[in-house]
Design a protein around this motif. Structure first.
Motif, mmCIF file in Angstrom:
data_model
loop_
_atom_site.group_PDB
_atom_site.id
_atom_site.type_symbol
_atom_site.label_atom_id
_atom_site.label_comp_id
_atom_site.label_asym_id
_atom_site.label_seq_id
_atom_site.Cartn_x
_atom_site.Cartn_y
_atom_site.Cartn_z
ATOM 1 N N GLU A 207 0.825 -1.210 0.000
ATOM 2 C CA GLU A 207 0.000 0.000 0.000
ATOM 3 C C GLU A 207 0.862 1.263 0.000
ATOM 4 O O GLU A 207 0.556 2.242 -0.688
ATOM 5 C CB GLU A 207 -0.940 -0.025 1.209
ATOM 6 C CG GLU A 207 -2.074 -1.033 1.067
ATOM 7 C CD GLU A 207 -2.805 -1.299 2.369
ATOM 8 O OE1 GLU A 207 -2.379 -0.749 3.422
ATOM 9 O OE2 GLU A 207 -3.779 -2.081 2.354
ATOM 10 N N LYS A 208 1.969 1.244 0.749
ATOM 11 C CA LYS A 208 2.882 2.390 0.754
ATOM 12 C C LYS A 208 3.530 2.571 -0.617
ATOM 13 O O LYS A 208 3.662 3.696 -1.128
ATOM 14 C CB LYS A 208 3.972 2.204 1.809
ATOM 15 C CG LYS A 208 3.522 2.420 3.242
ATOM 16 C CD LYS A 208 4.722 2.305 4.186
ATOM 17 C CE LYS A 208 4.345 2.611 5.620
ATOM 18 N NZ LYS A 208 5.523 2.533 6.532
ATOM 19 N N TYR A 209 3.936 1.472 -1.205
ATOM 20 C CA TYR A 209 4.559 1.534 -2.525
ATOM 21 C C TYR A 209 3.571 2.095 -3.555
ATOM 22 O O TYR A 209 3.928 2.960 -4.365
ATOM 23 C CB TYR A 209 5.031 0.147 -2.934
ATOM 24 C CG TYR A 209 5.662 0.070 -4.303
ATOM 25 C CD1 TYR A 209 6.925 0.612 -4.541
ATOM 26 C CD2 TYR A 209 5.006 -0.548 -5.365
ATOM 27 C CE1 TYR A 209 7.510 0.541 -5.800
ATOM 28 C CE2 TYR A 209 5.584 -0.624 -6.620
ATOM 29 C CZ TYR A 209 6.829 -0.076 -6.828
ATOM 30 O OH TYR A 209 7.402 -0.150 -8.085
ATOM 31 N N MET A 210 2.356 1.623 -3.498
ATOM 32 C CA MET A 210 1.341 2.100 -4.434
ATOM 33 C C MET A 210 0.998 3.569 -4.208
ATOM 34 O O MET A 210 0.715 4.306 -5.163
ATOM 35 C CB MET A 210 0.090 1.229 -4.317
ATOM 36 C CG MET A 210 0.280 -0.182 -4.848
ATOM 37 S SD MET A 210 -1.117 -1.268 -4.457
ATOM 38 C CE MET A 210 -2.472 -0.378 -5.236
ATOM 39 N N ALA A 211 1.058 4.012 -2.963
ATOM 40 C CA ALA A 211 0.755 5.417 -2.668
ATOM 41 C C ALA A 211 1.778 6.355 -3.301
ATOM 42 O O ALA A 211 1.477 7.515 -3.617
ATOM 43 C CB ALA A 211 0.708 5.634 -1.159
ATOM 44 N N LEU A 212 2.981 5.851 -3.532
ATOM 45 C CA LEU A 212 4.043 6.665 -4.118
ATOM 46 C C LEU A 212 3.733 7.068 -5.554
ATOM 47 O O LEU A 212 4.232 8.090 -6.037
ATOM 48 C CB LEU A 212 5.362 5.890 -4.047
ATOM 49 C CG LEU A 212 6.666 6.643 -4.354
ATOM 50 C CD1 LEU A 212 6.851 7.822 -3.404
ATOM 51 C CD2 LEU A 212 7.851 5.687 -4.249
#
Length: 387
Positions: A207-212
């Motif tokens: 989810e953090k990676y996708m938020a980037l």
């Protein structure tokens, strides 16, 4: 009649240094050995399949490039690679190869690979933009949470997006891996090699990676090495995470305001040493050993390092760090920060579902939970089928 060596190589900058007529690397060997050397250079997304066809006898190559520890154990156990006999001479100087890289070439104390270049995660950034937006200079190494903060703060400055993500399906698993490790877990267990990514920390990492991607170019889900290189060179993005073996291609005269580029290692990075192995079916193994000792010698390593960005010998870092300013950070990446994946059986087959699943989540074709569930299930099926 000249003997002929055929080399199957992955399409990376280092490989083009071997074939670049300006350096006469291949020509130097051919003239001295009455041999002809042919390189077949294949894109990354096609390479593994062609290599496996070679081992199955569908293509005839004497030498293949191997992604170091990632594939080595599997290939040795299946009898694909011949044990090598690198020269034990002061001129070749095996002790000059960085110890961690030399160890990666071995299984059970036997050496099967000659190292070509060492890929690992490096953050490129525009120093002036980071200073303006963050008020700091970046240290030798950063974590992925810091990368997210910088990308968010830099996004939109001087018309640039925050970061170029290497999120094409053929690249996305390794691009995501530092984010997974930043949450304190890995993709596979170090001992059992079972998948361990499908848990709450794995979902948070994805989810953090996708938020980037909110701070990345709109089509970053299609970005591979070339797209990341071009976007950073043209100042379309303030940050970029790329491989050490791409730095020589990125940091050329085509890179705008080259003097403003900074480098940091990623604390939770992965790396692998792309290497040459000899096909166990080759009838030219003696000549192949001679050629590979030549193209991994001290002099050639200096050429490959400057051209591609990631040498493997101590002497190259010692002699050329003033010429190539990223060398000190890259050396620390190799020695201090990067961590390999386990050396697994069927590693290529087992990591393939992760590339697909992460990309499906990234492009919102599936939820994070669904994607990781499916990847785990496919990997467990591979383990059951192979057991």
């Amino acid at each position: 009649m000249n003997k002929r060596l055929k080399v199957l190589a992955v399409r990376d900058p280092a490989v083009y240094a071997y074939t670049d007529e300006r350096y006469s690397i291949i020509e130097g060997f051919e003239k001295g050995n009455e041999a002809t050397v042919e390189f077949s250079i294949v894109p990354w997304d096609e390479y593994y399949g062609m290599m496996m066809d070679t081992f199955a006898g569908k293509h005839e190559f004497d030498i293949v490039m191997v992604a170091g520890h990632l594939w080595l154990k599997d290939f040795v156990q299946k009898g694909y690679l011949a044990e090598i006999s690198a020269p034990e001479t002061m001129e070749y100087d095996q002790e000059d190869i960085l110890r961690v890289i030399a160890d990666e070439m071995k299984i059970d104390g036997k050496t099967y690979l000659y190292p070509s270049f060492c890929d690992g995660h490096i953050l490129l950034y525009r120093k002036s933009i980071v200073k303006e937006s963050m008020g700091i200079e970046l240290p030798e190494a950063v974590n992925t949470d810091t990368i997210f903060s910088i990308a968010r703060r830099c996004d939109g400055r001087q018309g640039m997006r925050g970061i170029a993500m290497k999120a094409a399906q053929s690249e996305i698993f390794t691009d995501f891996l530092p984010f997974l490790r930043n949450e304190g877990i890995d993709a596979f267990d170090e001992v059992t090699h079972a998948p361990v990514f499908n848990q709450e920390k794995g979902r948070i990492a994805l989810e953090k990676y996708m938020a980037l991607k909110e701070y990345a170019p709109k089509n970053t889900h299609l970005y591979g090495n070339d797209e990341v290189r071009e976007s950073f060179q043209k100042k379309e993005t303030a940050l970029a995470v790329t491989w050490g073996g791409q730095l020589g291609a990125v940091l050329t005269d085509e890179c705008l305001e080259l003097e403003d580029v900074g480098f940091s290692a990623i604390k939770t990075s992965w790396n692998v040493t792309w290497s040459f192995g000899i096909n166990a079916k080759s009838e030219n193994q003696e000549l192949a050993n001679q050629f590979l000792a030549y193209v991994t010698s001290k002099n050639v390593d200096r050429i490959i390092g400057g051209y591609a960005g990631s040498p493997v010998r101590k002497s190259t870092y010692e002699k050329d760090s003033s010429q190539y300013p990223w060398y000190p950070v890259h050396l620390q990446l190799i020695l201090k920060y990067a961590k390999p994946l386990p050396s697994m059986e069927n590693a290529g087959e087992k990591t393939a579902p992760l590339y697909q699943a992460i990309h499906e989540a990234f492009t919102e074709k599936k939820s994070v939970a669904e994607a990781l569930d499916e990847a785990e299930d496919k990997i467990l099926q591979i383990d059951r089928r192979r057991s």
